[in-house]
Design an enzyme around this catalytic site. Structure first.
Site, mmCIF file in Angstrom:
data_model
loop_
_atom_site.group_PDB
_atom_site.id
_atom_site.type_symbol
_atom_site.label_atom_id
_atom_site.label_comp_id
_atom_site.label_asym_id
_atom_site.label_seq_id
_atom_site.Cartn_x
_atom_site.Cartn_y
_atom_site.Cartn_z
ATOM 1 C CE LYS A 114 -4.429 -1.515 1.843
ATOM 2 N NZ LYS A 114 -5.445 -1.299 2.870
ATOM 3 C CE LYS A 197 -8.958 -9.951 -3.930
ATOM 4 N NZ LYS A 197 -8.516 -9.925 -2.533
ATOM 5 C CE LYS A 200 -12.100 -1.703 -1.330
ATOM 6 N NZ LYS A 200 -12.702 -2.032 -0.059
HETATM 7 P P1 AMP Z 1 -11.640 -5.657 0.241
HETATM 8 O O1 AMP Z 1 -12.756 -5.255 -0.664
HETATM 9 O O2 AMP Z 1 -10.407 -6.025 -0.484
HETATM 10 O O3 AMP Z 1 -11.431 -4.706 1.386
HETATM 11 O O4 AMP Z 1 -12.093 -7.027 0.923
HETATM 12 C C1 AMP Z 1 -13.146 -7.159 1.842
HETATM 13 C C2 AMP Z 1 -13.440 -8.646 2.029
HETATM 14 O O5 AMP Z 1 -13.930 -9.216 0.802
HETATM 15 C C3 AMP Z 1 -12.207 -9.488 2.402
HETATM 16 O O6 AMP Z 1 -12.608 -10.505 3.293
HETATM 17 C C4 AMP Z 1 -11.763 -10.082 1.091
HETATM 18 O O7 AMP Z 1 -11.066 -11.297 1.233
HETATM 19 C C5 AMP Z 1 -13.087 -10.296 0.356
HETATM 20 N N1 AMP Z 1 -12.870 -10.165 -1.105
HETATM 21 C C6 AMP Z 1 -12.502 -9.035 -1.777
HETATM 22 N N2 AMP Z 1 -12.397 -9.271 -3.101
HETATM 23 C C7 AMP Z 1 -12.706 -10.587 -3.294
HETATM 24 C C8 AMP Z 1 -12.796 -11.452 -4.432
HETATM 25 N N3 AMP Z 1 -12.552 -11.003 -5.663
HETATM 26 N N4 AMP Z 1 -13.143 -12.737 -4.236
HETATM 27 C C9 AMP Z 1 -13.415 -13.201 -2.998
HETATM 28 N N5 AMP Z 1 -13.355 -12.460 -1.888
HETATM 29 C C10 AMP Z 1 -13.015 -11.165 -2.005
#
Ligand code: AMP
Ligand code: TRP
Length: 335
Positions: A114, A197, A200
């Protein structure tokens, strides 16, 4: 109610939640409510470790809360609140800043990612992010923590901090929380690239399905999702070198609860012209009720704030006494 333990997990209020968040995290959080005492936190103090516009932050806190409730997190069963309303998180994080060592934090790969090239310009908060996360978990003495693979290192640090605190003060106070790591199989990939992946932070909105997307958006995004020219295989092994096809089948499986084999038994031998509309219908069936409920909730922001305030009160009933004990143990207050 018999409980299998206490769950704590957190989600940052930054940007819209998408299908990856739903299948990878939120759906699991909803299911855990059956067997565990669950505490779910919108981690706004973590969000400000990188710059945030106040207007956006305020909106995102409500949006994520609405999204969790719309997805099935029940505020009358689980504790749901935003982190900044419960001061013990920040207070315990400070104590942990005085327990954790620079060397431990220097190893954290998320900070390196980050902060990027210009580390001198990163906030001190971004560096100390993992001690706040440890405080989130340990101020509830949580026993289980569902997180994605990327947070595993922070969980290990949380365990180290708990051990170090106990040994520094010769107490058996903090438990060793168990990580429940989300399996890679449940990772949802980008609709445009089956090897990265769904995220967002991807600049192209066509790569993801947001939980707030309209029926038309969903249909269009799935129609345009990258695939290959082959028909679907009739067995799961046939997906091995076909990341985009595999991703779509996995999404189908995650949303329907059917196994990949079961799905391929139905769609094997057929092209994406048949599979994609079926998938779009399924996604709409699951997502639409969530986005409708979310919009209803967001139409009354004061009600969301009330729910968060009430969640914070329940949270405080747990963290208040824990911090009183911590202060006694350290010697800040009389025993
Ligand atoms: P984030 O949006 O990266 O802050 O992630 C929030 C939660 O969503 C975390 O538990 C991540 O592991 C899960 N997560 C985010 N993106 C994915 C994805 N593409 N597939 C599965 N889980 C996800
Ligand atoms: N760091 C987590 C993420 O980005 C969010 C988080 C903050 C969290 N505190 C937590 C997750 C405590 C689990 C437990 O996904």
């Amino acid at each position: 109610m018999t409980s299998a333990g206490r769950i704590f997990s957190g989600v940052q209020p930054t940007g819209n939640l998408h299908l990856g968040n739903y299948l990878g995290a939120i759906k699991n959080w909803v299911e855990l409510q059956t067997d565990f005492d669950c505490i779910y936190c919108v981690v706004d103090l973590h969000a400000i470790t990188v710059p945030q516009e106040p207007v956006n932050l305020r909106r995102s806190i409500r949006e994520v809360t609405a999204c969790l409730i719309a997805s099935g997190i029940d505020p009358s069963r689980s504790v749901l609140f935003n982190q900044s309303r419960v001061p013990q998180h920040a207070e315990l994080a400070w104590v942990f800043n005085c327990v954790a060592r620079l060397g431990w934090l220097n190893r954290m790969t998320q900070f390196k990612e980050k902060a990027g090239m210009n580390k001198e310009n990163a906030t001190v908060g971004l560096y100390a992010y993992p001690t706040l996360m440890a405080a989130d978990i340990l101020c509830y003495k949580a026993t289980h923590v569902p997180v994605g693979e990327d947070q595993k290192q922070h969980l290990e640090l949380t365990r180290d901090i708990a051990l170090a605190f106990n040994s520094m003060f010769d107490v058996d106070f903090f438990p060793q929380p168990e990580p429940q790591i989300q399996k890679t199989a449940s990772r949802v990939m980008s609709l445009r690239d089956g090897t990265s992946k769904m995220s967002k932070s991807d600049t192209s909105d066509a790569t993801r399905i947001n939980l707030t997307d309209s029926v038309d958006d969903i249909a269009q995004k799935i129609k345009r999702a990258k695939t290959d020219p082959e028909a679907l295989p009739s067995e799961a092994e046939g997906l091995a070198d076909r990341p985009e096809a595999r991703n779509l089948v996995r999404i189908f499986s995650g949303l329907s609860g059917r196994t990949e084999s079961h799905i391929l038994a139905e769609f094997g031998g057929q092209g994406f012209g048949v599979f994609k509309p079926a998938l779009a219908e399924l996604v709409v069936d699951v997502i639409s009720p969530i986005s409708q409920k979310m919009n209803q909730l967001l139409a009354e922001p004061d009600e969301i704030d009330k729910l968060l305030a009430s969640g914070a009160e329940q949270a405080y009933a747990i963290t208040g006494p824990v911090l009183e004990d911590v202060k006694k143990i350290i010697g800040l207050t009389p025993p």
